[in-house]
Design a protein around this motif. Sequence first.
Motif, PDB file in Angstrom:
ATOM      1  N   GLN A  43      -5.524  14.701  -8.648  1.00 31.14           N
ATOM      2  CA  GLN A  43      -4.683  13.535  -8.389  1.00 31.14           C
ATOM      3  C   GLN A  43      -5.556  12.291  -8.328  1.00 31.14           C
ATOM      4  OE1 GLN A  43      -2.168  13.957  -4.982  1.00 31.14           O
ATOM      5  NE2 GLN A  43      -1.524  11.820  -4.991  1.00 31.14           N
ATOM      6  N   ASN A  44      -5.535  11.487  -9.392  1.00 30.47           N
ATOM      7  CA  ASN A  44      -6.394  10.311  -9.459  1.00 30.47           C
ATOM      8  C   ASN A  44      -5.774   9.071  -8.814  1.00 30.47           C
ATOM      9  OD1 ASN A  44      -8.743  11.307 -10.711  1.00 30.47           O
ATOM     10  ND2 ASN A  44      -7.721  11.298 -12.695  1.00 30.47           N
ATOM     11  N   ARG A  45      -4.452   8.976  -8.815  1.00 32.20           N
ATOM     12  CA  ARG A  45      -3.800   7.819  -8.205  1.00 32.20           C
ATOM     13  C   ARG A  45      -3.219   8.232  -6.854  1.00 32.20           C
ATOM     14  NH1 ARG A  45       0.187   4.234 -11.364  1.00 32.20           N
ATOM     15  NH2 ARG A  45      -0.337   2.964  -9.540  1.00 32.20           N
ATOM     16  N   PRO A  46      -3.743   7.703  -5.754  1.00 31.37           N
ATOM     17  CA  PRO A  46      -3.292   8.126  -4.428  1.00 31.37           C
ATOM     18  C   PRO A  46      -1.969   7.471  -4.037  1.00 31.37           C
ATOM     19  CG  PRO A  46      -4.876   6.370  -4.189  1.00 31.37           C
ATOM     20  CD  PRO A  46      -4.791   6.669  -5.676  1.00 31.37           C
ATOM     21  N   ILE A  47      -1.180   8.167  -3.259  1.00 36.52           N
ATOM     22  CA  ILE A  47       0.017   7.582  -2.654  1.00 36.52           C
ATOM     23  C   ILE A  47      -0.436   6.771  -1.441  1.00 36.52           C
ATOM     24  CG2 ILE A  47       2.145   8.105  -1.395  1.00 36.52           C
ATOM     25  CD1 ILE A  47       2.410  10.565  -3.254  1.00 36.52           C
ATOM     26  N   THR A  48      -0.118   5.498  -1.437  1.00 30.07           N
ATOM     27  CA  THR A  48      -0.608   4.598  -0.393  1.00 30.07           C
ATOM     28  C   THR A  48       0.483   4.104   0.546  1.00 30.07           C
ATOM     29  OG1 THR A  48      -0.335   2.708  -1.869  1.00 30.07           O
ATOM     30  CG2 THR A  48      -2.494   3.800  -1.860  1.00 30.07           C
ATOM     31  N   ASP A  49       1.734   4.152   0.117  1.00 30.64           N
ATOM     32  CA  ASP A  49       2.827   3.603   0.918  1.00 30.64           C
ATOM     33  C   ASP A  49       4.077   4.440   0.666  1.00 30.64           C
ATOM     34  OD1 ASP A  49       4.741   2.061   2.226  1.00 30.64           O
ATOM     35  OD2 ASP A  49       3.989   0.154   1.448  1.00 30.64           O
ATOM     36  N   ILE A  50       4.711   4.916   1.746  1.00 26.73           N
ATOM     37  CA  ILE A  50       5.967   5.651   1.649  1.00 26.73           C
ATOM     38  C   ILE A  50       6.969   4.950   2.550  1.00 26.73           C
ATOM     39  CG2 ILE A  50       7.134   7.875   1.863  1.00 26.73           C
ATOM     40  CD1 ILE A  50       4.379   9.210   1.864  1.00 26.73           C
ATOM     41  N   ASP A  67     -11.190   5.986   0.699  1.00 32.12           N
ATOM     42  CA  ASP A  67     -12.476   5.422   0.310  1.00 32.12           C
ATOM     43  C   ASP A  67     -12.626   5.505  -1.207  1.00 32.12           C
ATOM     44  OD1 ASP A  67     -13.209   8.028  -0.342  1.00 32.12           O
ATOM     45  OD2 ASP A  67     -14.497   8.296   1.414  1.00 32.12           O
ATOM     46  N   LEU A  68     -13.787   5.099  -1.714  1.00 35.64           N
ATOM     47  CA  LEU A  68     -14.005   5.037  -3.155  1.00 35.64           C
ATOM     48  C   LEU A  68     -13.960   6.404  -3.835  1.00 35.64           C
ATOM     49  CD1 LEU A  68     -16.882   2.422  -3.248  1.00 35.64           C
ATOM     50  CD2 LEU A  68     -14.546   2.088  -4.058  1.00 35.64           C
ATOM     51  N   GLU A  69     -14.267   7.460  -3.084  1.00 37.24           N
ATOM     52  CA  GLU A  69     -14.319   8.798  -3.662  1.00 37.24           C
ATOM     53  C   GLU A  69     -12.986   9.538  -3.577  1.00 37.24           C
ATOM     54  OE1 GLU A  69     -16.837   7.752  -1.482  1.00 37.24           O
ATOM     55  OE2 GLU A  69     -17.890   7.119  -3.309  1.00 37.24           O
ATOM     56  N   GLY A  70     -11.968   8.911  -3.023  1.00 33.77           N
ATOM     57  CA  GLY A  70     -10.667   9.558  -2.950  1.00 33.77           C
ATOM     58  C   GLY A  70     -10.434  10.347  -1.694  1.00 33.77           C
ATOM     59  N   HIS A  71     -11.180  10.065  -0.621  1.00 39.33           N
ATOM     60  CA  HIS A  71     -10.945  10.696   0.671  1.00 39.33           C
ATOM     61  C   HIS A  71     -10.083   9.768   1.529  1.00 39.33           C
ATOM     62  CE1 HIS A  71     -15.095  12.037  -0.556  1.00 39.33           C
ATOM     63  NE2 HIS A  71     -14.489  13.206  -0.438  1.00 39.33           N
ATOM     64  N   MET A  72      -9.012  10.303   2.117  1.00 42.52           N
ATOM     65  CA  MET A  72      -8.221   9.506   3.039  1.00 42.52           C
ATOM     66  C   MET A  72      -9.036   9.270   4.310  1.00 42.52           C
ATOM     67  SD  MET A  72      -4.392  10.232   4.588  1.00 42.52           S
ATOM     68  CE  MET A  72      -3.611  10.327   2.979  1.00 42.52           C
ATOM     69  N   THR A  73      -9.007   8.048   4.822  1.00 46.96           N
ATOM     70  CA  THR A  73      -9.806   7.700   6.001  1.00 46.96           C
ATOM     71  C   THR A  73      -8.958   7.337   7.212  1.00 46.96           C
ATOM     72  OG1 THR A  73      -9.963   5.395   5.279  1.00 46.96           O
ATOM     73  CG2 THR A  73     -11.718   6.893   4.565  1.00 46.96           C
ATOM     74  N   GLY A  74      -7.695   7.047   7.015  1.00 49.53           N
ATOM     75  CA  GLY A  74      -6.835   6.687   8.128  1.00 49.53           C
ATOM     76  C   GLY A  74      -5.561   6.050   7.646  1.00 49.53           C
ATOM     77  N   GLY A  75      -4.792   5.497   8.589  1.00 46.63           N
ATOM     78  CA  GLY A  75      -3.562   4.830   8.220  1.00 46.63           C
ATOM     79  C   GLY A  75      -2.512   4.906   9.296  1.00 46.63           C
ATOM     80  N   ASP A 289      -6.288   3.882  -9.913  1.00 46.10           N
ATOM     81  CA  ASP A 289      -6.920   5.117 -10.345  1.00 46.10           C
ATOM     82  C   ASP A 289      -8.354   5.172  -9.805  1.00 46.10           C
ATOM     83  OD1 ASP A 289      -8.183   7.200 -11.835  1.00 46.10           O
ATOM     84  OD2 ASP A 289      -6.678   6.959 -13.400  1.00 46.10           O
ATOM     85  N   PHE A 290      -8.700   6.266  -9.125  1.00 45.93           N
ATOM     86  CA  PHE A 290     -10.041   6.388  -8.556  1.00 45.93           C
ATOM     87  C   PHE A 290     -11.124   6.349  -9.639  1.00 45.93           C
ATOM     88  CE2 PHE A 290      -7.835   8.585  -4.945  1.00 45.93           C
ATOM     89  CZ  PHE A 290      -8.153   7.643  -3.993  1.00 45.93           C
ATOM     90  N   SER A 291     -10.776   6.766 -10.828  1.00 44.71           N
ATOM     91  CA  SER A 291     -11.785   6.801 -11.890  1.00 44.71           C
ATOM     92  C   SER A 291     -12.247   5.405 -12.289  1.00 44.71           C
ATOM     93  CB  SER A 291     -11.217   7.530 -13.122  1.00 44.71           C
ATOM     94  OG  SER A 291     -10.123   6.810 -13.686  1.00 44.71           O
ATOM     95  N   THR A 292     -11.489   4.365 -11.893  1.00 40.11           N
ATOM     96  CA  THR A 292     -11.890   2.998 -12.212  1.00 40.11           C
ATOM     97  C   THR A 292     -12.781   2.397 -11.133  1.00 40.11           C
ATOM     98  OG1 THR A 292      -9.992   1.973 -11.094  1.00 40.11           O
ATOM     99  CG2 THR A 292      -9.674   2.682 -13.379  1.00 40.11           C
ATOM    100  N   GLY A 293     -12.963   3.160 -10.010  1.00 43.70           N
ATOM    101  CA  GLY A 293     -13.768   2.640  -8.904  1.00 43.70           C
ATOM    102  C   GLY A 293     -13.146   1.437  -8.247  1.00 43.70           C
ATOM    103  N   ALA A 294     -11.811   1.454  -8.123  1.00 43.31           N
ATOM    104  CA  ALA A 294     -11.090   0.278  -7.645  1.00 43.31           C
ATOM    105  C   ALA A 294     -11.179   0.070  -6.143  1.00 43.31           C
ATOM    106  CB  ALA A 294      -9.619   0.379  -8.056  1.00 43.31           C
ATOM    107  N   GLY A 295     -11.651   1.052  -5.396  1.00 45.03           N
ATOM    108  CA  GLY A 295     -11.817   0.873  -3.959  1.00 45.03           C
ATOM    109  C   GLY A 295     -10.574   1.218  -3.185  1.00 45.03           C
ATOM    110  N   ARG A 296     -10.529   0.743  -1.975  1.00 48.78           N
ATOM    111  CA  ARG A 296      -9.418   1.077  -1.101  1.00 48.78           C
ATOM    112  C   ARG A 296      -8.095   0.574  -1.669  1.00 48.78           C
ATOM    113  NH1 ARG A 296     -11.249   0.512   5.211  1.00 48.78           N
ATOM    114  NH2 ARG A 296     -13.048   1.876   5.102  1.00 48.78           N
TER     115      ARG A 296
END
Length: 329
Positions: A43-50, A67-75, A289-296
Amino acid sequence: MNKHFFQTRLPLLGFCAALLSFTACSDDEEGTGVAPSLPALGQNRPITDIRSGGGYYGGSRALYIYDLEGHMTGGYDFGKDFVISTDPFLFEISSSSYPATWKNITTNSRGGITSATIEEYDTYEDMTYTYELRASYTGDGRLSRLSGSVREDGVTCTYQWTLQYEDGNLVSMVEEDAEPGYKAVTTWDFEYDEAGRRPNSGICFLMDDDILPTEPFQWYAGYWGRLSDEIPLSCEYTYVETEDGEDVYDMTSTTRYDVTYNSDGTVASFGFNGGVHGSEHLTFTYGNDFSTGAGRAVPAVRPAAAGEQPQLRKSLRERIRARRAAAQR
């Protein structure tokens, strides 16, 4: 002794003395707390808002940070802030009434939780409740079993969830609860469309009280593996109570699922109607997309602090009691 003492939808008296323990064996090699990376789970595009449409989740909202590597850090998770720490590995869930900490977390090589200790503090009763959690997975990293027991007033009660998959899709889940002379079995049977018609871009179609210990953000972070490659059409729910070997109560209900898609094939909205959860309509926003290194993908914003919504999420103990109370007749 009330025959419904342990049934997970009935009142639990004296729960403060109980230790809730979930046990199982893992099919995967265990680590000491490996955080799952969504790209590694496909899954390269994370769900950020529901956003909730006002049904099951009462119009609440979830915001997830990565984070940049696709690990959820909080919310923010439908009424509760949470932070995921790596040193030591912890989930800290903030609440004015029921703050909780997940610690002693171990995972398999994919980052799926295999064991953890949950400590939840009840500010009203000034009491800390402790839950021991263990889980096992299929060879391709999907949650397959969660089981445990609780002992209270000299009675040992057991329960377990078993999940079965076909072609990457969850087709059945069975929950079994038992105490001496009494047993309750709940079954979820999922029906799917033709392969490829309703692809799943990472959403969880189980509600938070279907498998009581789990939290929504953990599914979206990958901590319970991949749930299902596609979105089901419907679910047949069956519940049977047995006392002294004879069926004393049963019920069935059907939930139907609706889904819409964005132009890139990701799920735009998901809804359900009927069944034990009533109705809900959820809409999803995705990050870059995480593959673009777009950040948070989203800022660290707490909607409740801005007056956008009240705290609606229940504690684990509240959810257990609510499910038990729902079956009182």
